[in-house]
Structures are given as C-alpha cells and as structure tokens.
Design a protein around this motif. Structure first.
Motif, PDB file in Angstrom:
ATOM      1  N   SER A 244       0.824  -1.201   0.000  1.00 41.11           N
ATOM      2  CA  SER A 244       0.000   0.000   0.000  1.00 41.11           C
ATOM      3  C   SER A 244       0.863   1.257   0.000  1.00 41.11           C
ATOM      4  CB  SER A 244      -0.903   0.002   1.235  1.00 41.11           C
ATOM      5  OG  SER A 244      -1.316   1.309   1.568  1.00 41.11           O
ATOM      6  N   ALA A 245       0.442   2.244  -0.792  1.00 48.91           N
ATOM      7  CA  ALA A 245       1.151   3.532  -0.811  1.00 48.91           C
ATOM      8  C   ALA A 245       1.157   4.181   0.562  1.00 48.91           C
ATOM      9  CB  ALA A 245       0.498   4.461  -1.834  1.00 48.91           C
ATOM     10  N   LEU A 246       0.093   4.004   1.335  1.00 52.08           N
ATOM     11  CA  LEU A 246       0.064   4.572   2.685  1.00 52.08           C
ATOM     12  C   LEU A 246       1.141   3.957   3.573  1.00 52.08           C
ATOM     13  CD1 LEU A 246      -3.778   4.792   3.395  1.00 52.08           C
ATOM     14  CD2 LEU A 246      -2.195   6.701   3.058  1.00 52.08           C
ATOM     15  N   ASP A 247       1.443   2.667   3.346  1.00 48.40           N
ATOM     16  CA  ASP A 247       2.459   1.993   4.158  1.00 48.40           C
ATOM     17  C   ASP A 247       3.871   2.473   3.826  1.00 48.40           C
ATOM     18  OD1 ASP A 247       0.430   0.521   5.283  1.00 48.40           O
ATOM     19  OD2 ASP A 247       0.874  -1.326   4.187  1.00 48.40           O
ATOM     20  N   VAL A 248       4.167   2.600   2.535  1.00 49.29           N
ATOM     21  CA  VAL A 248       5.558   2.821   2.132  1.00 49.29           C
ATOM     22  C   VAL A 248       5.838   4.236   1.641  1.00 49.29           C
ATOM     23  CG1 VAL A 248       5.902   0.393   1.560  1.00 49.29           C
ATOM     24  CG2 VAL A 248       5.098   1.964  -0.225  1.00 49.29           C
ATOM     25  N   SER A 282     -22.038   5.071  15.314  1.00 47.84           N
ATOM     26  CA  SER A 282     -22.369   6.114  16.278  1.00 47.84           C
ATOM     27  C   SER A 282     -21.693   7.422  15.877  1.00 47.84           C
ATOM     28  CB  SER A 282     -21.878   5.698  17.668  1.00 47.84           C
ATOM     29  OG  SER A 282     -20.462   5.637  17.681  1.00 47.84           O
ATOM     30  N   PRO A 283     -22.116   8.544  16.462  1.00 50.84           N
ATOM     31  CA  PRO A 283     -21.410   9.805  16.174  1.00 50.84           C
ATOM     32  C   PRO A 283     -19.913   9.712  16.423  1.00 50.84           C
ATOM     33  CG  PRO A 283     -23.458  10.253  17.335  1.00 50.84           C
ATOM     34  CD  PRO A 283     -23.304   8.763  17.322  1.00 50.84           C
ATOM     35  N   LEU A 284     -19.514   8.941  17.439  1.00 52.77           N
ATOM     36  CA  LEU A 284     -18.094   8.792  17.731  1.00 52.77           C
ATOM     37  C   LEU A 284     -17.371   8.069  16.600  1.00 52.77           C
ATOM     38  CD1 LEU A 284     -15.735   9.056  19.712  1.00 52.77           C
ATOM     39  CD2 LEU A 284     -16.407   6.838  20.662  1.00 52.77           C
ATOM     40  N   VAL A 285     -17.972   7.004  16.065  1.00 57.33           N
ATOM     41  CA  VAL A 285     -17.343   6.255  14.976  1.00 57.33           C
ATOM     42  C   VAL A 285     -17.208   7.135  13.734  1.00 57.33           C
ATOM     43  CG1 VAL A 285     -17.630   4.300  13.399  1.00 57.33           C
ATOM     44  CG2 VAL A 285     -18.059   4.001  15.840  1.00 57.33           C
ATOM     45  N   VAL A 286     -18.232   7.914  13.445  1.00 61.64           N
ATOM     46  CA  VAL A 286     -18.167   8.820  12.282  1.00 61.64           C
ATOM     47  C   VAL A 286     -17.080   9.876  12.494  1.00 61.64           C
ATOM     48  CG1 VAL A 286     -19.438  10.514  10.917  1.00 61.64           C
ATOM     49  CG2 VAL A 286     -20.577   8.411  11.661  1.00 61.64           C
ATOM     50  N   LEU A 287     -16.968  10.403  13.716  1.00 59.85           N
ATOM     51  CA  LEU A 287     -15.899  11.360  14.015  1.00 59.85           C
ATOM     52  C   LEU A 287     -14.529  10.720  13.829  1.00 59.85           C
ATOM     53  CD1 LEU A 287     -17.198  13.217  17.201  1.00 59.85           C
ATOM     54  CD2 LEU A 287     -16.770  14.240  14.967  1.00 59.85           C
ATOM     55  N   LEU A 288     -14.404   9.464  14.253  1.00 57.14           N
ATOM     56  CA  LEU A 288     -13.130   8.761  14.098  1.00 57.14           C
ATOM     57  C   LEU A 288     -12.799   8.587  12.624  1.00 57.14           C
ATOM     58  CD1 LEU A 288     -10.705   7.215  15.176  1.00 57.14           C
ATOM     59  CD2 LEU A 288     -12.160   5.173  15.306  1.00 57.14           C
ATOM     60  N   ARG A 289     -13.788   8.185  11.822  1.00 56.44           N
ATOM     61  CA  ARG A 289     -13.536   8.032  10.380  1.00 56.44           C
ATOM     62  C   ARG A 289     -13.073   9.354   9.782  1.00 56.44           C
ATOM     63  NH1 ARG A 289     -16.751   8.090   5.517  1.00 56.44           N
ATOM     64  NH2 ARG A 289     -17.805   9.821   6.565  1.00 56.44           N
ATOM     65  N   ASP A 290     -13.739  10.439  10.132  1.00 49.75           N
ATOM     66  CA  ASP A 290     -13.365  11.750   9.584  1.00 49.75           C
ATOM     67  C   ASP A 290     -11.949  12.129  10.011  1.00 49.75           C
ATOM     68  OD1 ASP A 290     -15.850  11.862   8.430  1.00 49.75           O
ATOM     69  OD2 ASP A 290     -16.724  13.185   9.948  1.00 49.75           O
ATOM     70  N   HIS A 291     -11.607  11.821  11.253  1.00 52.30           N
ATOM     71  CA  HIS A 291     -10.258  12.107  11.751  1.00 52.30           C
ATOM     72  C   HIS A 291      -9.216  11.304  10.974  1.00 52.30           C
ATOM     73  CE1 HIS A 291      -7.025  12.850  14.649  1.00 52.30           C
ATOM     74  NE2 HIS A 291      -6.815  11.541  14.688  1.00 52.30           N
ATOM     75  N   LEU A 292      -9.473  10.018  10.773  1.00 50.02           N
ATOM     76  CA  LEU A 292      -8.512   9.177  10.059  1.00 50.02           C
ATOM     77  C   LEU A 292      -8.406   9.578   8.594  1.00 50.02           C
ATOM     78  CD1 LEU A 292      -9.352   5.668  11.566  1.00 50.02           C
ATOM     79  CD2 LEU A 292      -7.502   7.231  12.200  1.00 50.02           C
ATOM     80  N   ARG A 293      -9.511   9.987   8.006  1.00 52.92           N
ATOM     81  CA  ARG A 293      -9.467  10.428   6.610  1.00 52.92           C
ATOM     82  C   ARG A 293      -8.581  11.665   6.460  1.00 52.92           C
ATOM     83  NH1 ARG A 293     -15.080  10.896   3.582  1.00 52.92           N
ATOM     84  NH2 ARG A 293     -15.477  12.398   5.252  1.00 52.92           N
ATOM     85  N   LEU A 294      -8.711  12.603   7.392  1.00 52.74           N
ATOM     86  CA  LEU A 294      -7.873  13.806   7.351  1.00 52.74           C
ATOM     87  C   LEU A 294      -6.406  13.445   7.556  1.00 52.74           C
ATOM     88  CD1 LEU A 294      -7.635  16.878   7.199  1.00 52.74           C
ATOM     89  CD2 LEU A 294      -8.088  16.956   9.661  1.00 52.74           C
ATOM     90  N   CYS A 295      -6.131  12.512   8.477  1.00 51.19           N
ATOM     91  CA  CYS A 295      -4.749  12.087   8.717  1.00 51.19           C
ATOM     92  C   CYS A 295      -4.156  11.441   7.467  1.00 51.19           C
ATOM     93  CB  CYS A 295      -4.697  11.111   9.884  1.00 51.19           C
ATOM     94  SG  CYS A 295      -5.011  11.852  11.504  1.00 51.19           S
ATOM     95  N   ASP A 301      -0.364  14.088   1.242  1.00 52.12           N
ATOM     96  CA  ASP A 301       0.144  15.412   0.851  1.00 52.12           C
ATOM     97  C   ASP A 301       1.627  15.553   1.182  1.00 52.12           C
ATOM     98  OD1 ASP A 301      -2.280  16.225  -0.141  1.00 52.12           O
ATOM     99  OD2 ASP A 301      -2.888  17.301   1.664  1.00 52.12           O
ATOM    100  N   GLY A 302       2.056  14.869   2.247  1.00 57.29           N
ATOM    101  CA  GLY A 302       3.441  14.983   2.664  1.00 57.29           C
ATOM    102  C   GLY A 302       4.420  14.257   1.775  1.00 57.29           C
ATOM    103  N   PHE A 303       3.949  13.227   1.038  1.00 58.79           N
ATOM    104  CA  PHE A 303       4.921  12.499   0.216  1.00 58.79           C
ATOM    105  C   PHE A 303       4.636  12.523  -1.281  1.00 58.79           C
ATOM    106  CE2 PHE A 303       2.279   8.728   1.777  1.00 58.79           C
ATOM    107  CZ  PHE A 303       1.633   8.483   0.578  1.00 58.79           C
ATOM    108  N   LYS A 304       3.472  13.007  -1.703  1.00 56.81           N
ATOM    109  CA  LYS A 304       3.159  12.903  -3.127  1.00 56.81           C
ATOM    110  C   LYS A 304       4.016  13.836  -3.987  1.00 56.81           C
ATOM    111  CE  LYS A 304      -0.789  16.107  -3.188  1.00 56.81           C
ATOM    112  NZ  LYS A 304      -2.250  16.198  -3.408  1.00 56.81           N
ATOM    113  N   ALA A 305       4.601  14.867  -3.369  1.00 57.58           N
ATOM    114  CA  ALA A 305       5.445  15.778  -4.145  1.00 57.58           C
ATOM    115  C   ALA A 305       6.785  15.145  -4.495  1.00 57.58           C
ATOM    116  CB  ALA A 305       5.660  17.074  -3.362  1.00 57.58           C
TER     117      ALA A 305
END
Length: 313
Positions: A244-248, A282-295, A301-305
């Motif tokens: 996975s690109a996220l891994d490496v 739950s609202p908490l799970v949706v918040l977690l998904r949104d947090h992980l998506r932003l991360c 963004d940090g490595f695609k350049a």
C-alpha cells in the motif's frame, strides 16, 4: 427586537398554558416575584403586553395569542437540540474496540488514534493490531480498519482513502545488486517479498497499462502474514515489495525505497472503516472516520510531491 432570556419565554408559555403566573413560577421553581419580573422583561423586550392580568384571572392579549404558537415551537426545538447534544456527549464516552493492519497500524494509526483520544478524553480505546482477518460478528471488535473492497461482503464500510493503491518498490541496495525491473514481467527474475492474508498467499501481482492487464506470479524466499515484516524486509534490501502507498510512502519520500514500473497502474488498495451493522455507526465512529481520513490525506500530501503517487477518486 431581541429576547434577552429564554427563561422569560418559558414563563410566558407556562403561564399562558396553565392560566396562572403562580403555577408557572412553581413549575419552574421560581418565586412569584421572579416569574412576574420575567414576564415584564419579555413584554419590555417585545414592546407589547402579552398577558392581561388581574387579581383573579389571566388571559392572552392579541399579541400574546400571536406569539404563543411560535414560542412553543421555539422551546420545543431547543429541547430537541439539547437532547441531541446530551446523546452525542454520552456517545462520546463509549469504549471502542478497533482492529487495524500491522504496518499502517504500528507506523501511523496508533499515533493518529493518540491524537483522537486527546480530542476525546472520555473515550476508551482497545486495539487489535494484526493482519489476520477479524470476524466482526464473532470476535470482540467493534470496527476494523482494513485495506479491502467491502462491496460484496455484507459488512458496512465507510471509506477513509478509497483511491489508495499498491506500490512496487525496493531498497536502493537491492536494486544495485540485482538490477531494476523495467516491466512487471521482469519480476519473475527477482526475489519478491510475499504476503499471506489468512489462507490466501498474495503471489499474483496485477498491473495494467493502456488497457493491457498483466498478472505476474512472483516467487521469493520470504513470506509473512504481517505487512510490517514485509516492509522491514524491503527496507533491509531483501527483495521487492508490492505494498500500500500509505504503508511505504514515507519510506519512498525519504529515499529508503524506490518506486518501480511507475508508468503502470497498480492494484487498488482502498482503506475503509468497517463494522458489522449500520447501528454501530455512532457519532463517535463517524468522528473517528473523519479524523482518520484527514490524517491519511495529510500523509499523502506529505509524500506525493516527492514521487508520482496519485490516488484515484
């Protein structure tokens, strides 16, 4: 025109409904004098008499009759909103049992979850870090973060990075010793680091270019059921990985790994948050998904350049 105090509106509605200012005061646990002052303040704010009072009776003025339905509606809406907030605050105190893949989990997700807990200190987190498949119906896990397409699984999936893909890569010292594969077909002459997920060995690596699809059956002297181990083997120069690109991505951006055959489209590796039942969202799970998506987006963004990774929509 502005109402300074919602309590004044409550006094007016209760007094109008009960026909008694003293009854409204008792219901709201106020003294009669405080209730009377509230009503006078509301009438002053609106510039109109709302209740016509005598020593023995109380009735609505025309202005009061006009205001009463809207006041009831406003207070009911406020009550519903406060109930929603209370429910949300309660849900943000729950315990979450999260399963995650080994490589992304150890190297990124644990830190991202730490930052999530700083934002939500009443949450308790239990983690299960492993690439072995988790049965969300049988095992004590609420949600799983997985590289997988869940379309036909019957499970509920919230995408985190749907456009993530695999990357063919190797360490510079491996390539210096064994040469650089020019096309995927050259992989048959290389030591490929293979990954086993459950009973399935990932040894058929797929690529496409201009409508042509190529499937290469790879071989090598190392097989792991842990994605982090494959990553470490690649960094140590033991062979070529297809991860996975996220891994490496960070390893490639740092020059520790080199992306190969970059003109070819690689296999999709969508990252999702998965649960067994939609009621678990739950609202908490949706918040977690949104947090992980932003991360994830910040990581990309940090490595695609520094290398040509372009996640598809």
């Amino acid at each position: 025109m502005k109402i300074r105090n919602l309590q004044d509106l409550r006094v007016f509605v209760l007094a109008a409904d009960s026909g008694s200012l003293s009854t409204a005061a008792h219901t709201l646990d106020l003294s009669p004098a405080v209730a009377s002052a509230s009503l006078k303040r509301l009438e002053s704010d609106l510039g109109a008499v709302l209740l016509i009072r005598s020593t023995r009776s109380l009735r609505l003025s025309p202005e009061g009759e006009s205001l009463l339905p809207a006041a009831r509606c406003a207070l009911a809406g406020l009550s519903d909103a406060l109930d929603d907030i209370a429910q949300l605050r309660s849900s943000l105190r729950e315990e979450l049992r999260v399963s995650m893949p080994s490589d992304l989990g150890r190297n990124h997700l644990l830190a991202w979850l730490d930052s999530f807990l700083l934002q939500h200190p009443d949450v308790t987190l239990r983690t299960h870090v492993s690439d072995r498949p988790v049965d969300l119906y049988q095992q004590p896990v609420d949600i799983a973060i997985r590289y997988t397409d869940m379309a036909d699984s019957g499970l509920v999936a919230l995408p985190i990075l749907a456009g993530n893909r695999r990357v063919l890569c190797a360490a510079p010292n491996y390539l210096a010793r064994h040469g650089v594969p020019a096309v995927p077909g050259d992989l048959s002459r290389h030591n490929c680091l293979r990954f086993r997920l459950g009973n399935a060995l990932h040894e058929h690596w797929r690529f496409s270019l201009e409508g042509q699809e190529v499937v290469v059956t790879v071989n090598g002297n190392r097989i792991a059921d842990d994605g982090d181990a494959v990553h470490r083997w690649a960094l140590a120069g033991h062979g070529i990985a297809y991860k996975s690109a996220l891994d490496v991505g960070k390893s490639i951006a740092a020059g520790l790994l080199v992306p190969l055959c970059t003109e070819w489209t690689t296999e999709a590796a969508p990252l999702s948050l998965v649960c067994a039942d939609r009621r678990q969202l739950s609202p908490l799970v949706v918040l977690l998904r949104d947090h992980l998506r932003l991360c994830c987006e910040n990581l990309v963004d940090g490595f695609k350049a520094t290398w040509p990774f372009t996640p598809v929509p």
